[in-house]
Design a protein around this motif. Structure first.
Motif, PDB file in Angstrom:
ATOM      1  N   SER A  98       0.837  -1.202   0.000  1.00 31.53           N
ATOM      2  CA  SER A  98       0.000   0.000   0.000  1.00 31.53           C
ATOM      3  C   SER A  98       0.869   1.247   0.000  1.00 31.53           C
ATOM      4  O   SER A  98       1.889   1.315   0.695  1.00 31.53           O
ATOM      5  N   THR A  99       0.455   2.241  -0.763  1.00 32.70           N
ATOM      6  CA  THR A  99       1.274   3.431  -0.896  1.00 32.70           C
ATOM      7  C   THR A  99       0.419   4.691  -0.914  1.00 32.70           C
ATOM      8  O   THR A  99      -0.743   4.665  -1.324  1.00 32.70           O
ATOM      9  N   MET A 100       1.023   5.791  -0.494  1.00 34.96           N
ATOM     10  CA  MET A 100       0.404   7.111  -0.554  1.00 34.96           C
ATOM     11  C   MET A 100       0.735   7.797  -1.877  1.00 34.96           C
ATOM     12  O   MET A 100       0.206   8.856  -2.174  1.00 34.96           O
ATOM     13  N   PHE A 101       1.629   7.201  -2.656  1.00 37.27           N
ATOM     14  CA  PHE A 101       2.111   7.762  -3.919  1.00 37.27           C
ATOM     15  C   PHE A 101       2.878   9.060  -3.693  1.00 37.27           C
ATOM     16  O   PHE A 101       2.635  10.079  -4.345  1.00 37.27           O
ATOM     17  N   LEU A 102       3.811   9.000  -2.743  1.00 37.31           N
ATOM     18  CA  LEU A 102       4.710  10.124  -2.532  1.00 37.31           C
ATOM     19  C   LEU A 102       5.740  10.175  -3.668  1.00 37.31           C
ATOM     20  O   LEU A 102       5.955   9.190  -4.381  1.00 37.31           O
ATOM     21  N   SER A 103       6.402  11.330  -3.785  1.00 35.45           N
ATOM     22  CA  SER A 103       7.429  11.515  -4.814  1.00 35.45           C
ATOM     23  C   SER A 103       8.771  11.826  -4.160  1.00 35.45           C
ATOM     24  O   SER A 103       8.818  12.427  -3.085  1.00 35.45           O
ATOM     25  N   PRO A 104       9.878  11.422  -4.793  1.00 33.50           N
ATOM     26  CA  PRO A 104      11.198  11.686  -4.198  1.00 33.50           C
ATOM     27  C   PRO A 104      11.462  13.179  -4.060  1.00 33.50           C
ATOM     28  O   PRO A 104      11.186  13.961  -4.962  1.00 33.50           O
ATOM     29  N   GLY A 105      11.971  13.568  -2.892  1.00 32.58           N
ATOM     30  CA  GLY A 105      12.276  14.961  -2.634  1.00 32.58           C
ATOM     31  C   GLY A 105      11.084  15.814  -2.243  1.00 32.58           C
ATOM     32  O   GLY A 105      11.254  16.990  -1.890  1.00 32.58           O
ATOM     33  N   GLU A 106       9.897  15.239  -2.260  1.00 30.64           N
ATOM     34  CA  GLU A 106       8.670  15.985  -1.955  1.00 30.64           C
ATOM     35  C   GLU A 106       8.634  16.406  -0.487  1.00 30.64           C
ATOM     36  O   GLU A 106       9.077  15.676   0.400  1.00 30.64           O
ATOM     37  N   GLN A 107       8.099  17.595  -0.233  1.00 29.82           N
ATOM     38  CA  GLN A 107       7.867  18.081   1.123  1.00 29.82           C
ATOM     39  C   GLN A 107       6.398  17.830   1.476  1.00 29.82           C
ATOM     40  O   GLN A 107       5.494  18.289   0.771  1.00 29.82           O
ATOM     41  N   VAL A 108       6.165  17.104   2.568  1.00 29.87           N
ATOM     42  CA  VAL A 108       4.807  16.725   2.967  1.00 29.87           C
ATOM     43  C   VAL A 108       4.630  17.031   4.444  1.00 29.87           C
ATOM     44  O   VAL A 108       5.514  16.753   5.261  1.00 29.87           O
ATOM     45  N   SER A 109       3.481  17.593   4.831  1.00 32.98           N
ATOM     46  CA  SER A 109       3.241  17.925   6.236  1.00 32.98           C
ATOM     47  C   SER A 109       2.965  16.669   7.052  1.00 32.98           C
ATOM     48  O   SER A 109       2.531  15.636   6.518  1.00 32.98           O
ATOM     49  N   VAL A 110       3.219  16.762   8.348  1.00 31.95           N
ATOM     50  CA  VAL A 110       2.879  15.676   9.268  1.00 31.95           C
ATOM     51  C   VAL A 110       1.400  15.336   9.143  1.00 31.95           C
ATOM     52  O   VAL A 110       1.002  14.160   9.142  1.00 31.95           O
ATOM     53  N   GLN A 111       0.568  16.349   9.025  1.00 29.17           N
ATOM     54  CA  GLN A 111      -0.877  16.127   8.897  1.00 29.17           C
ATOM     55  C   GLN A 111      -1.207  15.265   7.688  1.00 29.17           C
ATOM     56  O   GLN A 111      -1.973  14.295   7.786  1.00 29.17           O
ATOM     57  N   ASN A 112      -0.639  15.579   6.536  1.00 31.40           N
ATOM     58  CA  ASN A 112      -0.942  14.800   5.340  1.00 31.40           C
ATOM     59  C   ASN A 112      -0.335  13.411   5.397  1.00 31.40           C
ATOM     60  O   ASN A 112      -0.930  12.437   4.901  1.00 31.40           O
ATOM     61  N   LEU A 113       0.835  13.275   6.019  1.00 32.16           N
ATOM     62  CA  LEU A 113       1.404  11.937   6.194  1.00 32.16           C
ATOM     63  C   LEU A 113       0.512  11.082   7.083  1.00 32.16           C
ATOM     64  O   LEU A 113       0.329   9.882   6.822  1.00 32.16           O
ATOM     65  N   GLU A 199     -13.262   8.972   5.175  1.00 36.00           N
ATOM     66  CA  GLU A 199     -13.609   7.879   4.263  1.00 36.00           C
ATOM     67  C   GLU A 199     -12.670   7.763   3.076  1.00 36.00           C
ATOM     68  O   GLU A 199     -12.564   6.680   2.474  1.00 36.00           O
ATOM     69  N   SER A 200     -11.993   8.849   2.687  1.00 39.01           N
ATOM     70  CA  SER A 200     -11.070   8.783   1.567  1.00 39.01           C
ATOM     71  C   SER A 200     -10.058   9.924   1.682  1.00 39.01           C
ATOM     72  O   SER A 200     -10.249  10.865   2.460  1.00 39.01           O
ATOM     73  N   PHE A 201      -8.998   9.829   0.901  1.00 38.33           N
ATOM     74  CA  PHE A 201      -7.979  10.884   0.897  1.00 38.33           C
ATOM     75  C   PHE A 201      -7.335  10.909  -0.483  1.00 38.33           C
ATOM     76  O   PHE A 201      -7.143   9.865  -1.115  1.00 38.33           O
ATOM     77  N   THR A 202      -7.011  12.116  -0.934  1.00 37.62           N
ATOM     78  CA  THR A 202      -6.431  12.304  -2.265  1.00 37.62           C
ATOM     79  C   THR A 202      -4.994  12.788  -2.135  1.00 37.62           C
ATOM     80  O   THR A 202      -4.730  13.800  -1.481  1.00 37.62           O
ATOM     81  N   TRP A 203      -4.076  12.043  -2.776  1.00 35.05           N
ATOM     82  CA  TRP A 203      -2.668  12.460  -2.802  1.00 35.05           C
ATOM     83  C   TRP A 203      -1.975  11.776  -3.968  1.00 35.05           C
ATOM     84  O   TRP A 203      -2.260  10.617  -4.275  1.00 35.05           O
ATOM     85  N   GLY A 204      -1.066  12.485  -4.603  1.00 31.11           N
ATOM     86  CA  GLY A 204      -0.322  11.929  -5.720  1.00 31.11           C
ATOM     87  C   GLY A 204      -1.089  12.051  -7.020  1.00 31.11           C
ATOM     88  O   GLY A 204      -2.294  12.354  -7.047  1.00 31.11           O
ATOM     89  N   LYS A 205      -0.382  11.827  -8.123  1.00 30.49           N
ATOM     90  CA  LYS A 205      -0.978  11.916  -9.452  1.00 30.49           C
ATOM     91  C   LYS A 205      -0.554  10.727 -10.297  1.00 30.49           C
ATOM     92  O   LYS A 205       0.538  10.190 -10.137  1.00 30.49           O
ATOM     93  N   THR A 206      -1.437  10.328 -11.204  1.00 29.97           N
ATOM     94  CA  THR A 206      -1.145   9.203 -12.082  1.00 29.97           C
ATOM     95  C   THR A 206      -0.085   9.616 -13.108  1.00 29.97           C
ATOM     96  O   THR A 206       0.027  10.786 -13.482  1.00 29.97           O
ATOM     97  N   MET A 207       0.706   8.639 -13.546  1.00 28.38           N
ATOM     98  CA  MET A 207       1.698   8.911 -14.585  1.00 28.38           C
ATOM     99  C   MET A 207       0.982   9.125 -15.918  1.00 28.38           C
ATOM    100  O   MET A 207      -0.037   8.506 -16.200  1.00 28.38           O
ATOM    101  N   GLY A 208       1.489  10.002 -16.684  1.00 28.75           N
ATOM    102  CA  GLY A 208       0.888  10.268 -17.989  1.00 28.75           C
ATOM    103  C   GLY A 208      -0.127  11.380 -17.912  1.00 28.75           C
ATOM    104  O   GLY A 208       0.170  12.546 -18.165  1.00 28.75           O
ATOM    105  N   SER A 209      -1.355  11.049 -17.494  1.00 28.52           N
ATOM    106  CA  SER A 209      -2.435  12.037 -17.466  1.00 28.52           C
ATOM    107  C   SER A 209      -2.302  13.013 -16.309  1.00 28.52           C
ATOM    108  O   SER A 209      -2.867  14.107 -16.340  1.00 28.52           O
TER     109      SER A 209
END
Length: 389
Positions: A98-113, A199-209
């Motif tokens: 399972s992944t949050m789809f983080l990106s290398p070097g990305e800055q993310v808040s404790v709240q979002n993590l 119930e849900s959370f949005t983070w990260g983007k799909t490759m391509g689109s």
């Protein structure tokens, strides 16, 4: 010395079942545990002390520890954490679970993590948060074990922050998982409410689109059991399918654990059935109001010889539903005499309720008021009386 006082509580409190037989229940889960936090009653226990791999249920400790540090002011929700390229490399792709789809070097808040851990069960989010808090994941695991010790989780050990299989280093029990859930709910209720029922959370983007990625909470109780608001699923090939959950109905809060189930759908079915049984087959019977006095405890070397024992909250006993009324056995137990000084509200005794063949229910009692230490002559007198007793 452990002292026990049998109590004659009010007549209203005594109109309870004389023979309270535990309602029958069966589950294919090899490990199962259900506790009513409102009374301390253990409603069901099946191999609850067997050591099991927690899988992602270990993330409950990662989250609990973060909540604890936020409460103490040692970290902040808006604090930013950087995703190390090495961490991203290890925890992305299908092989990383399972992944949050983080990106290398990305800055993310404790709240979002935390949202990424609680709602999305992100293995990457767990490790990034652990490194942000403690520098390294092993250092964070050491903090997890310190906290487990504080909570009395005597049969648990954590080797990493996300429950990834580690050749048996990380293990726990159903009873310990329920204790962890209870501590999170009671010690950090605002943070629990803010994070665990999303119930849900949005983070990260799909490759391509580049489309935003929204993932749903895997909690099998949400939307299926009234009052469900936590906690965490877990699954690995080694552990099977597990879940630690909680729900609140009419003032009663239950915490359940199941582990070792064989499929995603079986986990849903058994979790819903187990929690519904806990609410429907059992009822709460009010026993004491908050601050109601039920007895006294002897005090050693205090400026008073005894102190009143009161309920720190409304206390109820949990009983099988639909039984005729009768009597029950109530006693106060404490290690006494209690040595002064004593603070008002200090937990110094327990109320133990026994009803038929159900397990004893243990609820805390606290000091009604503060008791200071005796002066010189008071200590001298206590020493003389003890000498000649």
């Amino acid at each position: 010395m452990r002292k026990a006082l049998l109590l004659a509580v009010s007549a209203a409190a005594l109109t309870l079942p004389a023979i309270a037989a535990a309602p029958p229940f069966d589950t294919p889960a090899p490990v199962a545990y259900l506790k009513d936090l409102s009374s301390g009653a253990i409603l069901y226990a099946k191999d609850a002390d067997r050591r099991i791999p927690p899988a992602s249920m270990a993330k409950m400790m990662t989250t609990h520890l973060a909540f604890h540090l936020i409460k103490k002011g040692e970290i902040k929700l808006d604090q930013m954490c950087q995703v190390r390229p090495e961490t991203w490399q290890q925890w992305h792709g299908p092989q990383a679970g399972s992944t949050m789809f983080l990106s290398p070097g990305e800055q993310v808040s404790v709240q979002n993590l935390l949202h990424g851990i609680v709602t999305l069960s992100g293995n990457d989010a767990s490790v990034v948060l652990a490194e942000c808090i403690a520098g390294t994941e092993p250092a964070f695991a050491a903090l997890m074990n310190q906290e487990a010790k504080r909570l009395g989780m005597t049969n648990s050990n954590f080797g990493n922050s996300n429950g990834w299989p580690d050749e048996g280093v990380t293990y726990t029990t159903a009873r310990d998982l329920a204790r962890l859930a209870e501590a999170t709910i009671e010690e950090t209720p605002d943070l629990y409410k803010a994070f665990y029922q999303q119930e849900s959370f949005t983070w990260g983007k799909t490759m391509g689109s580049g489309q935003a990625i929204t993932q749903g909470n895997r909690n099998p109780l949400l939307g299926k059991v009234q009052g469900a608001d936590g906690l965490k699923t877990g699954h690995t090939e080694e552990a099977g399918y597990g879940f630690t959950g909680s729900a609140l109905q009419n003032g009663r809060r239950l915490v359940m654990v199941v582990a070792g189930l064989t499929s995603f759908n079986q986990r849903i079915d058994e979790s819903v059935k187990f929690m519904n049984w806990g609410f429907r087959a059992w009822k709460g019977q009010p026993l004491l109001k908050r601050n109601e006095k039920i007895g006294t405890a002897q005090v050693q070397l205090g400026d008073e010889s005894e102190v009143g024992l009161v309920a720190p909250r409304d206390i109820a006993v949990t009983l099988p539903a639909g039984l005729m009324t009768g009597n029950m056995r109530v006693k106060v137990v404490y290690n006494g005499p209690v040595k002064a000084p004593i603070q008002a509200g200090q937990h110094i005794a327990d109320l133990v309720v026994e009803t038929g063949d159900t397990q004893p229910q243990v609820m805390p009692l606290v000091a009604e008021k503060a008791v200071g230490e005796a002066g010189f002559f008071g200590r001298l007198w206590a020493g003389l009386t003890g000498l000649f007793a």
